[in-house]
Design a protein around this motif. Structure first.
Motif, mmCIF file in Angstrom:
data_model
loop_
_atom_site.group_PDB
_atom_site.id
_atom_site.type_symbol
_atom_site.label_atom_id
_atom_site.label_comp_id
_atom_site.label_asym_id
_atom_site.label_seq_id
_atom_site.Cartn_x
_atom_site.Cartn_y
_atom_site.Cartn_z
ATOM 1 N N TRP A 158 6.496 62.331 30.137
ATOM 2 C CA TRP A 158 5.864 62.070 31.758
ATOM 3 C C TRP A 158 4.406 62.043 31.502
ATOM 4 O O TRP A 158 3.643 60.986 32.445
ATOM 5 C CB TRP A 158 6.354 63.110 32.672
ATOM 6 N N PHE A 159 3.775 62.416 30.435
ATOM 7 C CA PHE A 159 2.320 62.223 30.421
ATOM 8 C C PHE A 159 1.967 60.817 30.317
ATOM 9 O O PHE A 159 1.148 60.091 31.040
ATOM 10 C CB PHE A 159 1.774 62.935 29.106
ATOM 11 N N LYS A 160 2.450 59.985 29.187
ATOM 12 C CA LYS A 160 2.226 58.473 29.133
ATOM 13 C C LYS A 160 2.864 57.817 30.201
ATOM 14 O O LYS A 160 2.163 56.759 30.667
ATOM 15 C CB LYS A 160 2.593 58.182 27.666
ATOM 16 N N GLU A 161 4.046 58.176 30.830
ATOM 17 C CA GLU A 161 4.773 57.392 31.794
ATOM 18 C C GLU A 161 4.077 57.637 33.280
ATOM 19 O O GLU A 161 4.012 56.604 33.865
ATOM 20 C CB GLU A 161 5.951 57.748 31.842
ATOM 21 N N GLU A 162 3.365 58.812 33.443
ATOM 22 C CA GLU A 162 2.910 58.888 34.729
ATOM 23 C C GLU A 162 1.560 59.389 34.840
ATOM 24 O O GLU A 162 0.661 58.670 35.809
ATOM 25 C CB GLU A 162 3.677 60.113 35.415
ATOM 26 N N VAL A 163 0.948 60.279 34.139
ATOM 27 C CA VAL A 163 -0.396 60.995 34.198
ATOM 28 C C VAL A 163 -1.281 59.385 33.771
ATOM 29 O O VAL A 163 -2.411 59.286 34.565
ATOM 30 C CB VAL A 163 -0.559 61.894 33.346
ATOM 31 N N VAL A 164 -1.217 59.013 32.476
ATOM 32 C CA VAL A 164 -2.202 58.036 31.925
ATOM 33 C C VAL A 164 -2.371 56.728 32.990
ATOM 34 O O VAL A 164 -3.339 56.410 33.211
ATOM 35 C CB VAL A 164 -1.657 57.598 30.505
ATOM 36 N N PRO A 165 -1.190 56.177 33.557
ATOM 37 C CA PRO A 165 -1.215 55.163 34.426
ATOM 38 C C PRO A 165 -1.947 55.614 35.628
ATOM 39 O O PRO A 165 -2.969 54.852 36.161
ATOM 40 C CB PRO A 165 0.272 54.798 34.763
ATOM 41 N N ALA A 166 -1.637 56.960 36.182
ATOM 42 C CA ALA A 166 -2.373 57.160 37.368
ATOM 43 C C ALA A 166 -4.082 57.319 37.159
ATOM 44 O O ALA A 166 -4.944 56.858 37.850
ATOM 45 C CB ALA A 166 -1.954 58.546 37.818
ATOM 46 N N LEU A 167 -4.305 57.879 35.966
ATOM 47 C CA LEU A 167 -5.813 57.928 35.642
ATOM 48 C C LEU A 167 -6.568 56.542 35.470
ATOM 49 O O LEU A 167 -7.508 56.296 36.011
ATOM 50 C CB LEU A 167 -6.083 58.875 34.318
ATOM 51 N N ARG A 168 -5.758 55.805 34.755
ATOM 52 C CA ARG A 168 -6.235 54.453 34.646
ATOM 53 C C ARG A 168 -6.676 53.645 36.048
ATOM 54 O O ARG A 168 -7.461 53.183 36.260
ATOM 55 C CB ARG A 168 -5.154 53.423 34.129
#
Length: 103
Positions: free
Chosen positions: A86-96
């Motif tokens: 979920w980190f790469k799927e949700e968190v990274v895109p949200a931060l970007r």
């Protein structure tokens, strides 16, 4: 946070000097007038030791708009990232998206 690399220890990098952030950060942050987001790496939310960094990162929305908690960006975290897709799927895109909006 500290202003120099403290060196290596037995299990990775040594932590920042104790008390450094408490002493200097308020003075430094006063000189930066328009902080729109602070990215916190690791356990810097002044929460009880029972609160896990993984939980803070997974529920990063709780800390917005002021803070965005993340795990330390290290090759040692590859196992953590594999266990937490979920980190790469949700968190990274949200931060970007958030950083793009701010910029």
């Amino acid at each position: 946070m500290d202003f120099y690399f403290p060196g290596r220890g037995k299990s990775g990098d040594l932590p920042p000097r104790r008390g450094f952030a408490d002493k200097w950060h308020p003075q430094i942050l006063e000189t930066i007038p328009d902080i729109q987001l602070t990215i916190l790496i690791g356990a810097y939310l002044n929460q009880p030791a029972t609160v896990k960094i993984t939980d803070n990162v997974r529920h990063f929305q709780r800390f917005l708009p002021t803070y965005f908690p993340l795990v330390h960006p290290s090759p040692r975290n590859n196992i953590w990232q594999t266990r937490n897709p979920w980190f790469k799927e949700e968190v990274v895109p949200a931060l970007r998206r958030l950083v793009k909006e701010i910029l």
